[in-house]
Design a protein around this motif. Structure first.
Motif, PDB file in Angstrom:
ATOM      1  N   PRO A  76     -13.553  -6.566  -9.735  1.00 59.51           N
ATOM      2  CA  PRO A  76     -13.403  -7.175 -11.107  1.00 59.51           C
ATOM      3  C   PRO A  76     -13.559  -5.902 -12.319  1.00 59.51           C
ATOM      4  CG  PRO A  76     -15.372  -7.925 -10.458  1.00 59.51           C
ATOM      5  CD  PRO A  76     -14.472  -7.345  -9.245  1.00 59.51           C
ATOM      6  N   PRO A  77     -13.061  -5.794 -13.166  1.00 55.65           N
ATOM      7  CA  PRO A  77     -13.360  -4.763 -14.537  1.00 55.65           C
ATOM      8  C   PRO A  77     -14.729  -5.005 -14.919  1.00 55.65           C
ATOM      9  CG  PRO A  77     -11.748  -6.349 -15.192  1.00 55.65           C
ATOM     10  CD  PRO A  77     -12.131  -6.550 -13.683  1.00 55.65           C
ATOM     11  N   LEU A  78     -15.206  -3.887 -15.548  1.00 54.87           N
ATOM     12  CA  LEU A  78     -16.517  -4.130 -16.297  1.00 54.87           C
ATOM     13  C   LEU A  78     -16.251  -3.902 -17.496  1.00 54.87           C
ATOM     14  CD1 LEU A  78     -19.692  -3.833 -16.581  1.00 54.87           C
ATOM     15  CD2 LEU A  78     -19.189  -1.331 -16.328  1.00 54.87           C
ATOM     16  N   VAL A  79     -16.493  -4.932 -18.441  1.00 59.91           N
ATOM     17  CA  VAL A  79     -16.364  -5.153 -19.830  1.00 59.91           C
ATOM     18  C   VAL A  79     -17.514  -5.028 -20.600  1.00 59.91           C
ATOM     19  CG1 VAL A  79     -15.351  -6.740 -21.774  1.00 59.91           C
ATOM     20  CG2 VAL A  79     -14.205  -6.722 -19.341  1.00 59.91           C
ATOM     21  N   LEU A  80     -17.594  -4.160 -21.540  1.00 60.41           N
ATOM     22  CA  LEU A  80     -18.602  -4.055 -22.480  1.00 60.41           C
ATOM     23  C   LEU A  80     -18.129  -4.229 -24.004  1.00 60.41           C
ATOM     24  CD1 LEU A  80     -20.368  -0.980 -20.755  1.00 60.41           C
ATOM     25  CD2 LEU A  80     -20.924  -3.142 -20.684  1.00 60.41           C
ATOM     26  N   TYR A  81     -18.907  -4.655 -24.893  1.00 58.81           N
ATOM     27  CA  TYR A  81     -18.189  -4.852 -26.229  1.00 58.81           C
ATOM     28  C   TYR A  81     -19.498  -4.795 -27.035  1.00 58.81           C
ATOM     29  CZ  TYR A  81     -19.216  -9.796 -26.325  1.00 58.81           C
ATOM     30  OH  TYR A  81     -19.767 -11.151 -26.244  1.00 58.81           O
ATOM     31  N   THR A  82     -19.606  -4.394 -28.446  1.00 57.70           N
ATOM     32  CA  THR A  82     -20.515  -3.989 -29.386  1.00 57.70           C
ATOM     33  C   THR A  82     -19.990  -3.939 -30.705  1.00 57.70           C
ATOM     34  OG1 THR A  82     -22.276  -2.547 -29.830  1.00 57.70           O
ATOM     35  CG2 THR A  82     -20.291  -1.528 -29.180  1.00 57.70           C
ATOM     36  N   ALA A 127     -10.116   1.533 -20.721  1.00 63.35           N
ATOM     37  CA  ALA A 127      -9.424   0.742 -21.884  1.00 63.35           C
ATOM     38  C   ALA A 127     -10.386   0.516 -23.011  1.00 63.35           C
ATOM     39  CB  ALA A 127      -8.570  -0.266 -21.635  1.00 63.35           C
ATOM     40  N   ARG A 128      -9.872   1.079 -24.432  1.00 64.83           N
ATOM     41  CA  ARG A 128     -10.777   0.782 -25.394  1.00 64.83           C
ATOM     42  C   ARG A 128      -9.938  -0.110 -26.429  1.00 64.83           C
ATOM     43  NH1 ARG A 128     -12.486   4.999 -29.934  1.00 64.83           N
ATOM     44  NH2 ARG A 128     -13.912   3.592 -31.136  1.00 64.83           N
ATOM     45  N   THR A 129     -10.522  -1.202 -26.996  1.00 61.97           N
ATOM     46  CA  THR A 129      -9.776  -1.963 -28.057  1.00 61.97           C
ATOM     47  C   THR A 129     -10.631  -2.207 -28.912  1.00 61.97           C
ATOM     48  OG1 THR A 129     -10.372  -3.700 -26.633  1.00 61.97           O
ATOM     49  CG2 THR A 129      -7.908  -3.111 -26.265  1.00 61.97           C
ATOM     50  N   VAL A 130     -10.177  -2.191 -30.269  1.00 54.72           N
ATOM     51  CA  VAL A 130     -10.948  -2.366 -31.394  1.00 54.72           C
ATOM     52  C   VAL A 130     -10.560  -3.875 -32.344  1.00 54.72           C
ATOM     53  CG1 VAL A 130     -11.888  -1.655 -33.603  1.00 54.72           C
ATOM     54  CG2 VAL A 130     -11.547  -0.124 -31.668  1.00 54.72           C
ATOM     55  N   LEU A 175     -13.654  -0.980 -18.028  1.00 54.09           N
ATOM     56  CA  LEU A 175     -13.443   0.032 -17.016  1.00 54.09           C
ATOM     57  C   LEU A 175     -12.840  -0.519 -15.742  1.00 54.09           C
ATOM     58  CD1 LEU A 175     -15.972   0.666 -19.054  1.00 54.09           C
ATOM     59  CD2 LEU A 175     -16.592   2.133 -17.072  1.00 54.09           C
ATOM     60  N   PHE A 176     -11.934  -0.023 -15.327  1.00 60.56           N
ATOM     61  CA  PHE A 176     -11.207  -0.512 -13.938  1.00 60.56           C
ATOM     62  C   PHE A 176     -11.252   0.541 -12.862  1.00 60.56           C
ATOM     63  CE2 PHE A 176      -8.805  -1.929 -17.806  1.00 60.56           C
ATOM     64  CZ  PHE A 176      -8.691  -3.248 -17.515  1.00 60.56           C
TER      65      PHE A 176
END
Length: 103
Positions: free
Chosen positions: A95-101, A61-64, A9-10
Motif C-alpha cells: 500500500p502507498p504511504l499517505v501523509l497530509y498537512t 505524488a504531491r497534491t494540494v 509515496l508509492f
C-alpha cells in the motif's frame, strides 16, 4: 481554512509504470472536477531518488487542496483519481504511504 498538502509515496518497481503514472498526475488538476469545476490546486508526481533512505519508495505524488473536504472528495468520489488508482494499484508493491498537512 488552510490548504491541505498531501504526499503519497508509492513502491512501483517498473520504471515504465512510474513514467506513465507521472504523466497521469500531470493532467490531474485539469481532469479532476467537483461540482463542475476544477478543485485540485496542484498535482504532480516525480520519481524518488534511488537511495537507502527512500526505503523502497520509487515515486512521490504531491497534491494540494483548498480544504480537507476537497481531499475527502478526491479519496471517495473523484473519477479522475479513481482512474489513476485503477492504473497504479495493480502495479505497486504494498500500500502507498499517505501523509497530509496544513500548508
Amino acid at each position: 481554512m488552510p490548504q491541505i498538502v498531501r504526499l503519497t509515496l508509492f513502491k512501483i518497481p517498473d520504471p515504465a509504470i512510474i513514467q506513465e503514472a507521472i504523466q497521469k498526475y500531470s493532467t490531474l488538476s485539469q481532469d479532476a472536477v467537483k461540482d463542475g469545476k476544477q478543485y485540485i490546486q496542484l498535482a504532480l508526481a516525480n520519481p524518488a531518488h534511488a537511495d537507502p533512505r527512500s526505503q523502497g519508495y520509487t515515486m512521490v505524488a504531491r497534491t494540494v487542496f483548498e480544504s480537507k473536504n476537497d481531499m475527502d472528495y478526491y479519496d471517495n468520489e473523484c473519477q479522475a483519481h479513481t482512474a489513476i488508482k485503477a492504473y497504479v494499484k495493480p502495479n505497486v508493491a504494498g500500500p502507498p504511504l499517505v501523509l497530509y498537512t496544513d500548508a
